[in-house]
Design an enzyme around this catalytic site. Sequence first.
Site, PDB file in Angstrom:
ATOM      1  CE  LYS A 234      -3.612  -2.313   2.689  1.00  0.00           C
ATOM      2  NZ  LYS A 234      -4.715  -2.285   1.722  1.00  0.00           N
TER       3      LYS A 234
ATOM      4  NE  ARG B 195     -10.552 -10.046  -2.862  1.00  0.00           N
ATOM      5  CZ  ARG B 195     -10.921  -9.087  -3.726  1.00  0.00           C
ATOM      6  NH1 ARG B 195     -11.180  -9.405  -4.981  1.00  0.00           N
ATOM      7  NH2 ARG B 195     -11.020  -7.843  -3.336  1.00  0.00           N
TER       8      ARG B 195
END
Length: 580
Positions: free
Chosen positions: A361, A438
């Site tokens: 990030k 996920r």
Amino acid sequence: MVVAIVASVPSFLLASSVSHASSTSSLFFTRLRSSAGLRLSFAVAPLCSRRAKFMAHSLASANLGFTQPANIEHPKIAFAAKEVDVGEWKGDMLAVGVTEKDMTKDENSKFENSILKKLDGLLGGLLAEASSEEDFTGKTGQSTVLRFPGLGSKRVGLIGLGKPASSPAAFCGLGESVAAAAKTAQANSVAVVLASSEGLSNESKLGIASAIASGTVLGIHEDNRYKTESKKPQLKSVDILGLGTGPELEKKLKYAQDVSSAVVFGRELVNSPANVLTPAALAAEASKIASSYSDVLSANILTAEQCKELKMGSYLGVAAASDNPPHFIHLCYKPPSGPIKSKLALVGKGLTFDSGGYNIKTGPGCSIDVMKIDMGGSAAVLGAAKALGQIKPPGVEVHFIVASCENMISGTGMRPGDILTASNGKTIEVNNTDAEGRLTLADALVYACNQGVEKIVDLATLTGACIVALGPSIAGVFTPSDELAKEVFEASEISGEKFWRMPLEESYWESMKSGVADMVNTGGRPGGAITAALFLKQFVDEKVQWMHIDLAGPVWNEKKRVATGFGVSTLVEWVLKNSS
């Protein structure tokens, strides 16, 4: 209260460090087949020096920053429902919830509302005069606290409700405003009354009293565990006037306190920094819940080695780069007596920190500084477990499941382009290591289905796309089941939390197809929240009703820079709806 295991080196850290080091050697259990159909498996034996280095890193990270949360006891507020004349109530502050209509005055500048008219009469017209001077009109968010002689109450507070209030959120907001006013006034005892309560049904009165109590508990809470100086709230008692009395109402107030304390617990989990709330610490908190309510809750914490035996390659792929080993959390609630008519699972994303992995990030808006919140789904699930342990609903079995780990960067971590094999055998090409939540949920959902449940709700801070679509206050709901959607939305109407159903557009699955595996783990920016939900759907048994809740927005209050505890209340209400 989150208790960090940082002061000493517990034995489980040594054991789990060794097992984690060995588990990463057979990276993610990915299988290949030769052209002749021969199945090949690859494994690399760990080096002793590498294991020792890993253990050293684990011990160092356990003491990072020498930070431990202070053991601050939460204020205990005694709630009571009373039928007492507002002019006769004695205490520190009488808080009156007023709508804009309640503030209407006649040609003589006198209140028309009976409660306000009575108070104003006892105060010789000073209340009407002061409200005009303060320009108080009853709008939502307005409040004014005035000190008057001549009443049993030392102060009178007017709290704005806006238009005629009907939603739980409005009355929860009233409770929060009362708490804020009580803090400012350093009030020890408070009474709350609605200026207009005529015509309310008994059910409405129960709901309003519960919402006011919840809002007061949540409003008085401040997470000061990591501050060297803090003020302790003075509020000890809250009387709710004019909404009835009796055992049913007292039970409702007790319920509100149980759920609110669980929301506070969830908030503090999310607020805890990643150097304190490691996967091991989160698992310890889960175990503590189970031991506190051992008559109805049991805990099973799976190590990395046990997850390897269950072939959780997707989950362990994410965990592989971190020096803090993964902990797979499974709590199970069973009622103390009676038959079980419904089996449910609550699955929460439990990334105690998310660096993004090799797709790190970076740049404005990446929010890496608040990626401790990436376990917000697990906080909602464990908060619900805590509340249900106190409430003990009959007729329902509930499994609370969290695949907890960190998403970090190291030579042992997954790389873009790697192929992981989940525990249901499906293969996933990792085209973005920052779409890691996920991957952990994939194996958690398979595990949940294997518990024989009929319905699953998973919660995750899954996508920024959902925040773009719905903003910071509303969670996105994805489910193919209209029946399950109806149940959860009815629960949210009681809790006051905001949800919005989103489409599961099957045609978008085209963007999730891989040339070399069953699927990729992200389909790009367009419809990102939808494709994430479609990904999760691949790991749920078709016979099981399933819902995915993306709470990336409402889990965090950006203005206050604190967690909200979102999801706990709705989950508890949903479980109770499935209780006999």
